[in-house]
Design a protein around this motif. Structure first.
Motif, PDB file in Angstrom:
ATOM      1  N   UNK A 125       0.816  -1.211   0.000  1.00 28.37           N
ATOM      2  CA  UNK A 125       0.000   0.000   0.000  1.00 28.37           C
ATOM      3  C   UNK A 125       0.853   1.266   0.000  1.00 28.37           C
ATOM      4  N   UNK A 126       2.077   1.170   0.480  1.00 31.78           N
ATOM      5  CA  UNK A 126       2.928   2.350   0.551  1.00 31.78           C
ATOM      6  C   UNK A 126       3.951   2.453  -0.554  1.00 31.78           C
ATOM      7  N   UNK A 127       4.070   1.428  -1.384  1.00 29.23           N
ATOM      8  CA  UNK A 127       5.119   1.395  -2.410  1.00 29.23           C
ATOM      9  C   UNK A 127       4.713   2.209  -3.630  1.00 29.23           C
ATOM     10  N   UNK A 128       5.685   2.905  -4.203  1.00 26.86           N
ATOM     11  CA  UNK A 128       5.434   3.686  -5.419  1.00 26.86           C
ATOM     12  C   UNK A 128       4.422   4.771  -5.139  1.00 26.86           C
ATOM     13  N   UNK A 129       3.314   4.709  -5.840  1.00 28.02           N
ATOM     14  CA  UNK A 129       2.215   5.640  -5.585  1.00 28.02           C
ATOM     15  C   UNK A 129       1.343   5.005  -4.497  1.00 28.02           C
ATOM     16  N   UNK A 130       1.411   5.540  -3.291  1.00 31.86           N
ATOM     17  CA  UNK A 130       0.654   4.939  -2.187  1.00 31.86           C
ATOM     18  C   UNK A 130      -0.852   4.861  -2.484  1.00 31.86           C
ATOM     19  N   UNK A 131      -1.459   3.810  -1.969  1.00 30.22           N
ATOM     20  CA  UNK A 131      -2.901   3.629  -2.116  1.00 30.22           C
ATOM     21  C   UNK A 131      -3.528   3.719  -0.730  1.00 30.22           C
ATOM     22  N   UNK A 139      -4.157  -5.007  -5.767  1.00 29.57           N
ATOM     23  CA  UNK A 139      -2.802  -4.451  -5.668  1.00 29.57           C
ATOM     24  C   UNK A 139      -1.901  -4.910  -6.809  1.00 29.57           C
ATOM     25  N   UNK A 140      -2.440  -5.769  -7.676  1.00 29.63           N
ATOM     26  CA  UNK A 140      -1.702  -6.306  -8.820  1.00 29.63           C
ATOM     27  C   UNK A 140      -0.460  -7.097  -8.392  1.00 29.63           C
ATOM     28  N   UNK A 195       7.939  -8.559   0.472  1.00 30.14           N
ATOM     29  CA  UNK A 195       7.444  -8.319  -0.879  1.00 30.14           C
ATOM     30  C   UNK A 195       8.149  -7.120  -1.513  1.00 30.14           C
ATOM     31  N   UNK A 196       8.858  -6.363  -0.706  1.00 30.60           N
ATOM     32  CA  UNK A 196       9.492  -5.139  -1.169  1.00 30.60           C
ATOM     33  C   UNK A 196      10.425  -5.390  -2.359  1.00 30.60           C
ATOM     34  N   UNK A 197      11.193  -6.473  -2.315  1.00 26.25           N
ATOM     35  CA  UNK A 197      12.126  -6.771  -3.411  1.00 26.25           C
ATOM     36  C   UNK A 197      11.374  -7.003  -4.730  1.00 26.25           C
TER      37      UNK A 197
END
Length: 91
Positions: A23-29, A70-71, A83-85
């Motif tokens: 939810x916080x990665x890239x463009x947060x949702x 979340x794709x 999942x960050x990697x």
């Protein structure tokens, strides 16, 4: 604690951590946006995301809905590995 109960708690903590990261990665949702995209209620998403103790019992269907919104793969949301990697590799 029974071994299966410990495993369930571990899975719940992983789900919480990986959902938080997604939810916080890239463009947060935001929770509200994820709820609309996934069909999972805001309350359930908030409980999962904030379940650092691993007490929330989540249905497989819920994990699948969140992952699709979340794709990501549902198995990635439950993975021991962060999942960050995977998210960085996709970016």
């Amino acid at each position: 604690m029974v071994n299966s109960e410990k495993q369930m708690n571990d899975l719940a903590r992983r789900l919480s951590r990986n959902l938080y990261l997604c939810m916080g990665f890239g463009k947060p949702i935001k929770v509200t946006e994820l709820a609309k995209k996934s069909g999972v209620s805001i309350a359930v998403i908030s409980r999962i995301k904030n379940d650092w103790e691993g007490k929330e019992k989540v249905q497989v269907e819920t994990v699948v809905k969140l992952a699709a919104a979340l794709n990501v793969d549902a198995t990635d949301l439950l993975s021991k590995d962060s999942i960050f990697e995977k998210l960085e590799a996709r970016a």
